[in-house]
Design a protein around this motif. Structure first.
Motif, PDB file in Angstrom:
ATOM      1  N   ILE A   1       0.842  -1.191   0.000  1.00  0.00           N
ATOM      2  CA  ILE A   1       0.000   0.000   0.000  1.00  0.00           C
ATOM      3  C   ILE A   1       0.876   1.239   0.000  1.00  0.00           C
ATOM      4  CG2 ILE A   1      -1.651   1.362   1.350  1.00  0.00           C
ATOM      5  CD1 ILE A   1      -2.838  -1.258   2.355  1.00  0.00           C
TER       6      ILE A   1
ATOM      7  N   ASP B   1      -7.851  -8.342  10.895  1.00  0.00           N
ATOM      8  CA  ASP B   1      -6.398  -8.438  11.067  1.00  0.00           C
ATOM      9  C   ASP B   1      -5.595  -7.628  10.065  1.00  0.00           C
ATOM     10  OD1 ASP B   1      -6.540 -10.118  13.310  1.00  0.00           O
ATOM     11  OD2 ASP B   1      -7.020 -11.802  11.993  1.00  0.00           O
ATOM     12  N   ASP B   2      -6.292  -6.825   9.285  1.00  0.00           N
ATOM     13  CA  ASP B   2      -5.558  -6.074   8.268  1.00  0.00           C
ATOM     14  C   ASP B   2      -6.162  -4.679   8.114  1.00  0.00           C
ATOM     15  OD1 ASP B   2      -3.341  -6.106   6.729  1.00  0.00           O
ATOM     16  OD2 ASP B   2      -3.979  -7.737   5.435  1.00  0.00           O
TER      17      ASP B   2
ATOM     18  N   ARG C   1       5.640  -6.717   9.741  1.00  0.00           N
ATOM     19  CA  ARG C   1       5.176  -5.582   8.942  1.00  0.00           C
ATOM     20  C   ARG C   1       6.170  -4.428   9.065  1.00  0.00           C
ATOM     21  NH1 ARG C   1      -1.466  -5.537   9.495  1.00  0.00           N
ATOM     22  NH2 ARG C   1      -1.669  -7.801   9.545  1.00  0.00           N
TER      23      ARG C   1
ATOM     24  N   ASP D   1      -7.145  -0.216  20.565  1.00  0.00           N
ATOM     25  CA  ASP D   1      -7.083  -1.601  21.041  1.00  0.00           C
ATOM     26  C   ASP D   1      -8.252  -1.902  21.970  1.00  0.00           C
ATOM     27  OD1 ASP D   1      -4.753  -1.747  19.609  1.00  0.00           O
ATOM     28  OD2 ASP D   1      -3.422  -1.994  21.338  1.00  0.00           O
TER      29      ASP D   1
ATOM     30  N   LEU E   1      -3.296   4.490  20.201  1.00  0.00           N
ATOM     31  CA  LEU E   1      -3.489   3.059  19.919  1.00  0.00           C
ATOM     32  C   LEU E   1      -4.103   2.341  21.109  1.00  0.00           C
ATOM     33  CD1 LEU E   1      -0.303   2.231  17.872  1.00  0.00           C
ATOM     34  CD2 LEU E   1      -2.640   1.701  17.180  1.00  0.00           C
TER      35      LEU E   1
ATOM     36  N   ASP F   1       6.703  -2.087  12.350  1.00  0.00           N
ATOM     37  CA  ASP F   1       5.420  -1.869  13.001  1.00  0.00           C
ATOM     38  C   ASP F   1       5.389  -2.714  14.270  1.00  0.00           C
ATOM     39  OD1 ASP F   1       2.690  -0.525  12.513  1.00  0.00           O
ATOM     40  OD2 ASP F   1       2.187  -2.521  13.237  1.00  0.00           O
ATOM     41  N   ARG F   2       4.447  -2.405  15.183  1.00  0.00           N
ATOM     42  CA  ARG F   2       4.324  -3.231  16.387  1.00  0.00           C
ATOM     43  C   ARG F   2       3.823  -4.628  16.050  1.00  0.00           C
ATOM     44  NH1 ARG F   2      -1.327  -1.813  19.494  1.00  0.00           N
ATOM     45  NH2 ARG F   2      -2.612  -1.616  17.647  1.00  0.00           N
ATOM     46  N   ILE F   3       3.173  -4.766  14.882  1.00  0.00           N
ATOM     47  CA  ILE F   3       2.731  -6.082  14.439  1.00  0.00           C
ATOM     48  C   ILE F   3       3.902  -6.757  13.725  1.00  0.00           C
ATOM     49  CG2 ILE F   3       1.082  -7.356  13.026  1.00  0.00           C
ATOM     50  CD1 ILE F   3      -0.870  -5.028  13.349  1.00  0.00           C
TER      51      ILE F   3
ATOM     52  N   GLY G   1       3.389   1.984  15.452  1.00  0.00           N
ATOM     53  CA  GLY G   1       2.575   1.471  16.547  1.00  0.00           C
ATOM     54  C   GLY G   1       2.974   2.011  17.898  1.00  0.00           C
TER      55      GLY G   1
ATOM     56  N   LYS H   1      -5.748  -5.568  16.609  1.00  0.00           N
ATOM     57  CA  LYS H   1      -4.652  -4.595  16.599  1.00  0.00           C
ATOM     58  C   LYS H   1      -4.558  -3.960  15.224  1.00  0.00           C
ATOM     59  CE  LYS H   1      -0.827  -5.569  19.477  1.00  0.00           C
ATOM     60  NZ  LYS H   1       0.414  -6.333  19.722  1.00  0.00           N
ATOM     61  N   VAL H   2      -4.683  -2.647  15.193  1.00  0.00           N
ATOM     62  CA  VAL H   2      -4.591  -1.959  13.899  1.00  0.00           C
ATOM     63  C   VAL H   2      -3.197  -1.368  13.713  1.00  0.00           C
ATOM     64  CG1 VAL H   2      -7.051  -1.376  13.988  1.00  0.00           C
ATOM     65  CG2 VAL H   2      -5.348   0.267  14.832  1.00  0.00           C
ATOM     66  N   GLN H   3      -2.888  -1.032  12.470  1.00  0.00           N
ATOM     67  CA  GLN H   3      -1.692  -0.220  12.205  1.00  0.00           C
ATOM     68  C   GLN H   3      -2.140   1.232  12.123  1.00  0.00           C
ATOM     69  OE1 GLN H   3      -0.056  -2.847   8.740  1.00  0.00           O
ATOM     70  NE2 GLN H   3       1.691  -1.721   9.549  1.00  0.00           N
TER      71      GLN H   3
ATOM     72  N   ARG I   1     -11.206  -4.882  -1.525  1.00  0.00           N
ATOM     73  CA  ARG I   1     -10.521  -3.872  -0.713  1.00  0.00           C
ATOM     74  C   ARG I   1     -11.265  -2.540  -0.816  1.00  0.00           C
ATOM     75  NH1 ARG I   1      -4.022  -5.122  -1.341  1.00  0.00           N
ATOM     76  NH2 ARG I   1      -4.254  -7.382  -1.380  1.00  0.00           N
TER      77      ARG I   1
ATOM     78  N   ILE J   1      -5.428  -0.685   8.342  1.00  0.00           N
ATOM     79  CA  ILE J   1      -4.365   0.324   8.369  1.00  0.00           C
ATOM     80  C   ILE J   1      -4.995   1.710   8.410  1.00  0.00           C
ATOM     81  CG2 ILE J   1      -2.487   1.370   7.050  1.00  0.00           C
ATOM     82  CD1 ILE J   1      -1.849  -1.406   5.970  1.00  0.00           C
ATOM     83  N   LEU J   2      -4.597   2.486   9.400  1.00  0.00           N
ATOM     84  CA  LEU J   2      -5.077   3.859   9.515  1.00  0.00           C
ATOM     85  C   LEU J   2      -3.915   4.801   9.261  1.00  0.00           C
ATOM     86  CD1 LEU J   2      -7.090   3.533  12.891  1.00  0.00           C
ATOM     87  CD2 LEU J   2      -7.915   3.132  10.581  1.00  0.00           C
TER      88      LEU J   2
ATOM     89  N   LYS K   1      -9.961  -4.573   4.252  1.00  0.00           N
ATOM     90  CA  LYS K   1     -10.305  -5.668   3.334  1.00  0.00           C
ATOM     91  C   LYS K   1     -11.747  -6.072   3.589  1.00  0.00           C
ATOM     92  CE  LYS K   1      -5.618  -7.080   2.499  1.00  0.00           C
ATOM     93  NZ  LYS K   1      -4.452  -7.905   2.897  1.00  0.00           N
TER      94      LYS K   1
ATOM     95  N   TYR L   1      -7.316   1.739   5.147  1.00  0.00           N
ATOM     96  CA  TYR L   1      -7.258   0.653   4.169  1.00  0.00           C
ATOM     97  C   TYR L   1      -7.804  -0.609   4.820  1.00  0.00           C
ATOM     98  CZ  TYR L   1      -4.300   3.972   1.743  1.00  0.00           C
ATOM     99  OH  TYR L   1      -3.827   5.105   1.117  1.00  0.00           O
TER     100      TYR L   1
ATOM    101  N   ILE M   1     -11.455   1.653   0.764  1.00  0.00           N
ATOM    102  CA  ILE M   1     -10.736   2.739   1.421  1.00  0.00           C
ATOM    103  C   ILE M   1     -11.778   3.662   2.039  1.00  0.00           C
ATOM    104  CG2 ILE M   1      -9.126   4.643   1.093  1.00  0.00           C
ATOM    105  CD1 ILE M   1      -8.327   3.039  -1.560  1.00  0.00           C
TER     106      ILE M   1
END
Lengths: 341, 341, 341, 341
Positions: free
Chosen positions: C172, D169-170, C300, D215, D211, C295-297, D206, D227-229, D300, D172-173, D248, D246, D302
């Motif tokens: 991305i 699980d995917d 990534r 969480d 965050l 990243d914390r994950i 992260g 857990k987000v990014q 996907r 992204i912010l 899914k 982003y 946005i």
């Protein structure tokens, strides 16, 4: 509730009128005219107004004025006089253009280059500088909003001429004007990449049209011709005019003249002697801040005045005048605090 | 190659010197002094310089001046005079602070509030306005860089006093100054959220210290005391000074005086009569653009001058002077075009 | 000295080419083409270049190419292919438009909407991402400058695909683009009053034309189709692109891949692990700064890359390629430090 | 009329509360606390509020809370918990700091580095994301305002998790944050000369404290750890947060989830599918605009969300919550239109 029409709703002063009227207790927007964007919704033209329930834009010809109590004209000059000449003769109108500011048609033609096309209406128009024409505005059918620079300069200088505390032949107005004053027109020098991070003088040497207003008003008060120097500068900010006025007179007397004149005015604040106003402290509001300082050279004073060109300098003034014309409290819809930061 | 030291390398004028010298053919930076950030690399302090192979910052005490050919002092005023008093007596120095600009220690104390602590050095200092002190600078050991406002105003006004084409008693300099002139210091009013989108006058009424330079220089040329009015304004842009100067004199004579004075100058461009310079067109460069217009009132002219406060107003001027002191071509390292947009 | 022509000299990339070439030791600007402003001087069109002795603007038809060694085409896409098809067949050309970036005419038509009008020239064009096509560029007659977003994204991602350290199916690119990338065209959304103090995404969801370049290049390296997500945002600043790239892979391996790839590159700086580049630190320069963070994950990484869209993203890249084509040192005219603040 | 106290009145969120309450029909500001500036008038601390008749700033110790109906705490985190622990136990409080956002003291200590000093109060605190905690807020004594980034991200993502239309699980912010979010603190990187004209990522990978809120909230809704990014970027503008998310999932389902959730919300506007919000269209208002687009890659989507960090992201949210706590119409004092341009 009064029914309101706004002509020229796709420009910045039109949008500003809508923003202000959205918070007004006694006005209801019934029609929005904008010939070039007729058929579009305001959400398309100004997405920041999408939460309001507004009529779609229409051509001016498609507006039924029979139920309209007051009409704001936020059209370009020259177009405005033609449109207003054709509107119902008893419709209350606040015009934001330059078309009815100058009382003498000869002056109008001198500054704007074309003969005036609505001489009938011009005769009845009242100059819209609220604080100095309040009674006339209350009784008027057609009020001519002032130029934004003209308003700023007059707030600083009128009381000094009225009270004869300065030399009439040595008045310099150095103005710093934000970008929205140039409107939403597509000009290369208004592009962000051209404008941001730079600044310059324009219409230098006495060529700016707002001088017509200064000449008319200052000469009338003085009872003899008064010609000021006025140089505008384009500053990379969106809203605001700052006038730095160099005058010859006793600084304390200058301060007293201003403080006395504006003591009871709801929107004009004369700040403590020696302090200087900033455009950031009036942004988005109808307030005008004025400061006075002494120069190190005896007998010279500097007056600085700041207001928001789109609000107190244009659409806020227009709403203030409309309130007077409709016998509503003058401050209705206009007391919002400035936006900072 | 000449070996160069820069003291005060963690401020904006220090960084600007490095940017310029990075493109200089005959200078080599040997030492960077910055007591508060000693031990850090330039990549940490100014990441935009990370591609250069520069020495780390050190304390001034840790610099060995024996191999240094010329030292730039970009320190705060007062600190500068103390540091310079302790430097080797034969070291060539270009000082960018205010400490050696005023020839009379009484004037210095009047404007800066403290007695001068390096009277010996002050005596030999040459005022660094290159275009007017070229020969003295070539021969000097210590050159005092001018104030950035002082440089802008003098470029506009000096030739008019020298050639006696204006009234000496009615000179007004309304200046619009960008933010970097205030340096990298932590002050609330310099925060982005405070500053952007707004502007105001400061140091109004004849209190700005650069007036000391105007008084000294203009009086010397005129052969009698000349006091100007000077009001600076803080504008939301990073680089640039625009001086709008209101003078009484014949506009054509004013133009001719400026055009004649600067005809052969590599960095001063007098643009065609009636045109107005913009700060956006000199940004990042050593050029100064000057324009002249007539006012509608006979016998009054407006001169506008634009330069980059960090370059021609400070570090560029300093390098230009250093070139002269080292007998290098005056324009070396300084001919880069402005950055636009 | 090589004789240079620039077509499209009245746009921002044209002006940037002139700015850079003004400091070049072996190039001489002989002709400036700009059909819409033919007859004007550069001082009128770009007053920041007034100190240079440049030829006036002429129509492209009026240029005699017989003495030109290399021609830069800074014209709009579609126009560019038509003009280039008509230029002498042996003239060295660096094209800054989109017209010759995509090797497959089907791809070109898909992204740009019209059939290609210079298929002959398209065949010989070399993709101008200097660091990855250096040898081909040296031998090329026609080099196609990359998109500015395409360059930024490729600097961040190409080495990761080449060294197979990331998942090819989950890339991305969130990009933040400054205003000058949109050119000097008159569009309402590019006005200062519209743009400053706000920001938004545009061409969202895979519609931006620079995706054609990403698809072509990434798929070629991977040996199979690779499709990235790419969302540009318009930011209120004049110069700069920042790419924030979200990838799946080991952060240390990602860092190593980048560090190893660019170890000897003069203009690409991989900054220490965990640090983040800023557009302010490359402004006005040909440098690109790249940073990598974990990243914390687990598994990534985030890669951020910053460059100046007008310099390394366009005109700087073009000059770098021209240097290679003329067998001049690749960095000639391009080593100026960024302008900060 | 309800009597209101504001603690921390010399910061931006304090000033924003005053701006909003100035237009509120049922609130009266009785006390303004600001220990560092106690004794000063608001006209000195925030000149844009000089037209209001406000009490002078006092120390918190000097405030008599016996007549106060509701107290806003706009103090720095850590200070806030100490002050609130000492306030009357039956005083209604809206806290704008981070101190009561995280329900688990272990989480608090993890993200903020110190043990919590007001555990008693923390237990009763309600998380202040109005649209999702409305009933709890109505009944609460102590409401914890959310982080401004946390609010923006949750408006975009909560409905998607609740309705299970995206892969948990995917997520992204990528956020673009304006400067005022950093407050009025004196930090070198917040200076205008440092910040304007450039932008960069910070707290990457992260590490940003908001965050903790993502969480807590997303995991609670999902019923399992999510857990987000999240990568924030600092943008040269004063107000606004833009979240580009982003995810899914099926874009139409994503849109429907958001549209259905916010159908009756007065401040959250889901704009037509495929359109993108801009921070310029919510500036100075309590509105949040949300847009959804499909990516070219199937499955996907946005989601972009824009709000004003000082209003909907902080002080506007706080007032909305206070209205609920005092049984006033939720929108009172909050319906002003955004300021554009």
């Amino acid at each position: 509730m009064y029914n309101i029409a706004i002509l020229g709703a796709s420009g910045y002063t039109g949008a500003e009128l809508i923003r202000l009227i959205a918070g007004h207790s006694y006005m209801n927007i019934k029609a929005l005219g904008a010939n070039s964007k007729a058929g579009q919704s305001m959400a398309e033209v100004f997405p920041h107004l999408r939460h309001l329930h507004l009529p779609d834009l229409v051509t001016i010809e498609d507006i039924d004025f029979s139920h309209i109590d007051l009409c704001f004209c936020a059209l370009p000059h020259k177009t405005s006089q033609e449109v207003i000449a054709a509107l119902p003769k008893d419709l209350k109108i606040v015009d934001l253009s330059a078309d009815f500011r100058l009382r003498d048609p000869v002056d109008y033609e001198k500054w704007y280059g074309n003969p005036h096309a609505a001489l009938e209406q011009q005769k009845e128009a009242v100059y819209g500088l609220t604080e100095f024409y309040r009674d006339e505005i209350k009784a008027a059918r057609l009020v001519a909003g002032t130029g934004c620079n003209a308003a700023t300069g007059q707030f600083a200088i009128r009381p000094l001429i009225e009270r004869k505390v300065i030399d009439f032949d040595d008045i310099i107005l150095d103005m710093k004007c934000a970008v929205s004053g140039a409107g939403r027109s597509l000009k290369e020098n208004l592009l962000h990449a051209e404008l941001s991070e730079g600044y310059h003088a324009y219409a230098i040497g006495g060529t700016h049209r707002h001088l017509g207003e200064f000449d008319q008003e200052f000469s009338a008060i003085a009872g003899r011709p008064v010609k000021v120097q006025f140089t505008p500068h384009l500053i990379p900010a969106n809203r605001g005019i700052l006038a730095t006025c160099y005058v010859k007179g006793d600084p304390e007397e200058v301060f007293e003249a201003l403080a006395a004149t504006y003591r009871d005015e709801p929107f004009i604040e004369v700040i403590p002697f020696g302090q200087m106003p900033s455009t950031r402290h009036i942004r988005g509001s109808n307030f005008c801040h004025i400061g006075v300082s002494a120069d190190r050279i005896e007998g010279r004073a500097i007056v600085t005045a700041a207001l928001d060109n789109l609000t107190k300098g244009s659409s806020g003034q227009a709403l203030q005048n409309a309130n007077l014309m409709l016998n509503i409290d003058e401050t209705e819809g206009l007391m919002m605090a400035p936006l900072f930061p």
